[in-house]
Design an enzyme around this catalytic site. Structure first.
Site, PDB file in Angstrom:
ATOM      1  CE  LYS A 286      29.044   9.025  -7.590  1.00  0.00           C
ATOM      2  NZ  LYS A 286      28.980   8.840  -6.146  1.00  0.00           N
TER       3      LYS A 286
ATOM      4  N   GLY B 132      35.263  22.217  -9.909  1.00  0.00           N
ATOM      5  CA  GLY B 132      35.717  20.834  -9.671  1.00  0.00           C
ATOM      6  C   GLY B 132      37.060  20.540 -10.310  1.00  0.00           C
TER       7      GLY B 132
ATOM      8  NE  ARG C  93      41.069  29.081  -5.092  1.00  0.00           N
ATOM      9  CZ  ARG C  93      40.328  28.227  -4.419  1.00  0.00           C
ATOM     10  NH1 ARG C  93      40.665  27.904  -3.185  1.00  0.00           N
ATOM     11  NH2 ARG C  93      39.249  27.694  -4.953  1.00  0.00           N
TER      12      ARG C  93
HETATM   13  P1  AMP Z   1      33.637  15.961 -11.383  1.00  0.00           P
HETATM   14  O1  AMP Z   1      34.430  16.276 -10.154  1.00  0.00           O
HETATM   15  O2  AMP Z   1      32.198  15.648 -11.133  1.00  0.00           O
HETATM   16  O3  AMP Z   1      33.845  16.981 -12.476  1.00  0.00           O
HETATM   17  O4  AMP Z   1      34.185  14.565 -11.913  1.00  0.00           O
HETATM   18  C1  AMP Z   1      35.502  14.369 -12.331  1.00  0.00           C
HETATM   19  C2  AMP Z   1      35.783  12.906 -12.286  1.00  0.00           C
HETATM   20  O5  AMP Z   1      34.944  12.216 -13.190  1.00  0.00           O
HETATM   21  C3  AMP Z   1      37.192  12.569 -12.695  1.00  0.00           C
HETATM   22  O6  AMP Z   1      37.868  12.051 -11.585  1.00  0.00           O
HETATM   23  C4  AMP Z   1      37.023  11.492 -13.778  1.00  0.00           C
HETATM   24  O7  AMP Z   1      37.882  10.395 -13.620  1.00  0.00           O
HETATM   25  C5  AMP Z   1      35.598  11.030 -13.555  1.00  0.00           C
HETATM   26  N1  AMP Z   1      35.046  10.444 -14.783  1.00  0.00           N
HETATM   27  C6  AMP Z   1      34.865  11.028 -15.965  1.00  0.00           C
HETATM   28  N2  AMP Z   1      34.377  10.158 -16.861  1.00  0.00           N
HETATM   29  C7  AMP Z   1      34.242   8.969 -16.226  1.00  0.00           C
HETATM   30  C8  AMP Z   1      33.777   7.682 -16.607  1.00  0.00           C
HETATM   31  N3  AMP Z   1      33.349   7.447 -17.846  1.00  0.00           N
HETATM   32  N4  AMP Z   1      33.769   6.710 -15.673  1.00  0.00           N
HETATM   33  C9  AMP Z   1      34.197   6.950 -14.431  1.00  0.00           C
HETATM   34  N5  AMP Z   1      34.639   8.165 -13.997  1.00  0.00           N
HETATM   35  C10 AMP Z   1      34.666   9.148 -14.886  1.00  0.00           C
END
Ligand code: AMP
Length: 410
Positions: A203, A360, A42
């Site tokens: 999620k 993210g 940044r």
């Molecule tokens: P986000 O911040 O919503 O983009 O999520 C990222 C997180 O999703 C990372 O820490 C990954 O470890 C988790 N993630 C991705 N695929 C899976 C999965 N199949 N099971 C559990 N966690 C996951």
């Protein structure tokens, strides 16, 4: 669409020499508990705007928030160390004002010679910052003649130093903010079709608005990561002990229906990589997505699924990416993200694809995949990038685009 006034409009003003300019930066860099900066991207991105303002002879006051001090002074969240880091990156003296309003700010700005820089203390030490309070904006704007916003990553918040100042001072878009806006326009407002999106991560509940907006805009939507599990479970597929949000099943059906109505193809993984626990392993198992054993969990997209994503990338001209395809922090569950992201980078380098990623954990996942450098644009803005992709108006950008003040108010 109304565009924000570019920095050139300010730099070319006849009285730019000695003009007092407030630059809203995002100095909220990630730091270790010991205070060491973990990632200075940044700061690096701010350099062009700082340099050009300084070279033009402006007296530059840099404003930013840092952490969440909740409207109170908190020494642990002072911007003083960041000012020192900025000084060493720029190889130029950067002074520090102990407050962003009142006497310290006034004298700090007055004491600058043409081309000199100062960092003002954390704007969030005052409750008026997050409240976007008029009296506070007035005091904050007092030492400056003009405002440059170069903090896209803070633009989704209507705070005094982001949205408020743009109502009180003649305002301009900094180079990095301008670049970010252009990249986002290219992928969503005027994309070259076919356009695809990859949305992964943990999620669905945190990405509902994003999914609904993308469906109405893109030709192909790849769902990956933990989110894909919930999609499969909602379709009645057994997913063992995988991460799943059962409360989202109705939403998943709405998303699938909306995709059908908009002619958006949804790609879910046809095969997956499994483990018994959420941990590194040297014996991963892969299987069809419909054959996941009861006692195992899905942690990545399988080779067939990744191949399908590559085919979709190959036939697309524009790609927007948010979120990893698997648990990329664990070995070997980073493989799916790595292969797909490296392929997107190759296509981009070959001039066949425009690729934009952000939000993210995406930047970390693409850096980990050695793919980030090949993308057309990587956004370092988390929330603001996502809100833009969700189709929301970012208040600081909106005001910046509509303010046409020639002189400061008051
Ligand atoms: P986000 O911040 O919503 O983009 O999520 C990222 C997180 O999703 C990372 O820490 C990954 O470890 C988790 N993630 C991705 N695929 C899976 C999965 N199949 N099971 C559990 N966690 C996951």
């Amino acid at each position: 669409m109304t565009t924000a006034r570019p920095l050139d409009d300010l730099l070319s003003q006849s009285d730019i020499q000695g003009k007092k300019v407030f630059l809203r930066a995002d100095l909220n860099v990630p730091v270790t508990p010991q205070g060491t900066i973990r990632d200075a991207t940044r700061l690096d991105r701010l350099l062009p705007t700082i340099q050009e303002l300084s070279d033009a002879g402006a007296r530059v006051g840099i404003l930013s928030h840092f952490g969440r001090p909740n409207g109170e002074k908190n020494a642990a969240m002072s911007l003083k160390p960041i000012a020192q880091t900025l000084s060493s990156i720029l190889n130029k003296e950067v002074s520090f004002c102990a407050d962003c309003i009142g006497h310290p700010a006034m004298t700090g700005m007055d004491n600058l010679a043409a081309g000199e820089l100062t960092v003002l203390e954390n704007t969030r030490f005052h409750p008026g910052e997050e409240a976007n309070d008029e009296a506070f904006i007035k005091s904050l704007s007092a030492p400056a003649d003009a405002f440059v916003n170069d903090a896209f990553s803070a633009a989704h918040r209507a705070h005094a130093s982001t949205e408020g100042l743009a109502r009180f001072l003649p305002s301009f878009a900094g180079r990095s903010l301008q670049k970010e806006l252009e990249a986002l326009e290219i992928v969503l407002a005027h994309p070259t079709r076919p356009v695809m999106a990859v949305v992964g991560g943990a999620k669905i509940s945190t990405k509902l608005d994003l999914l609904f907006n993308l469906i109405s805009k893109v030709d192909t939507l790849v769902i990956g990561g933990g989110m894909a599990n919930t999609f499969m479970a909602a379709k009645g597929i057994a997913i063992g002990r995988s991460l799943c949000e059962e409360s989202m099943f109705d939403k998943v059906r709405d998303i699938l229906q909306a995709a059908q109505d908009s002619n958006c193809e949804i790609l879910l993984p046809e095969d997956v990589v499994l483990a018994e626990n959420f941990a590194d392993t040297d014996s991963p198992v892969s299987c069809q997505a419909t054959e996941v054993p009861e006692d195992m969990m899905i942690l990545d997209a399988g080779p067939l699924a990744v191949n399908k994503i590559k085919v979709a990338i190959e036939r697309s001209k524009t790609l927007v990416w948010n979120g990893p395809l698997g648990a990329f922090e664990l070995t070997p569950f980073d493989e799916g993200t790595k292969i797909a992201a490296q392929f997107a980078a190759q296509q981009t380098i070959a001039g066949k694809l425009v690729s934009v990623a952000g939000g993210g954990d995406t930047v970390a996942a693409l850096n980990h995949s050695d793919a980030a450098d090949g993308f057309t644009y990587i956004s370092t803005a988390g929330g603001a990038f996502l809100e833009w992709l969700e189709g929301k108006t970012l208040p600081a950008i909106d005001t910046l685009q509509h303010n046409r003040l020639d002189k400061r108010l008051g």
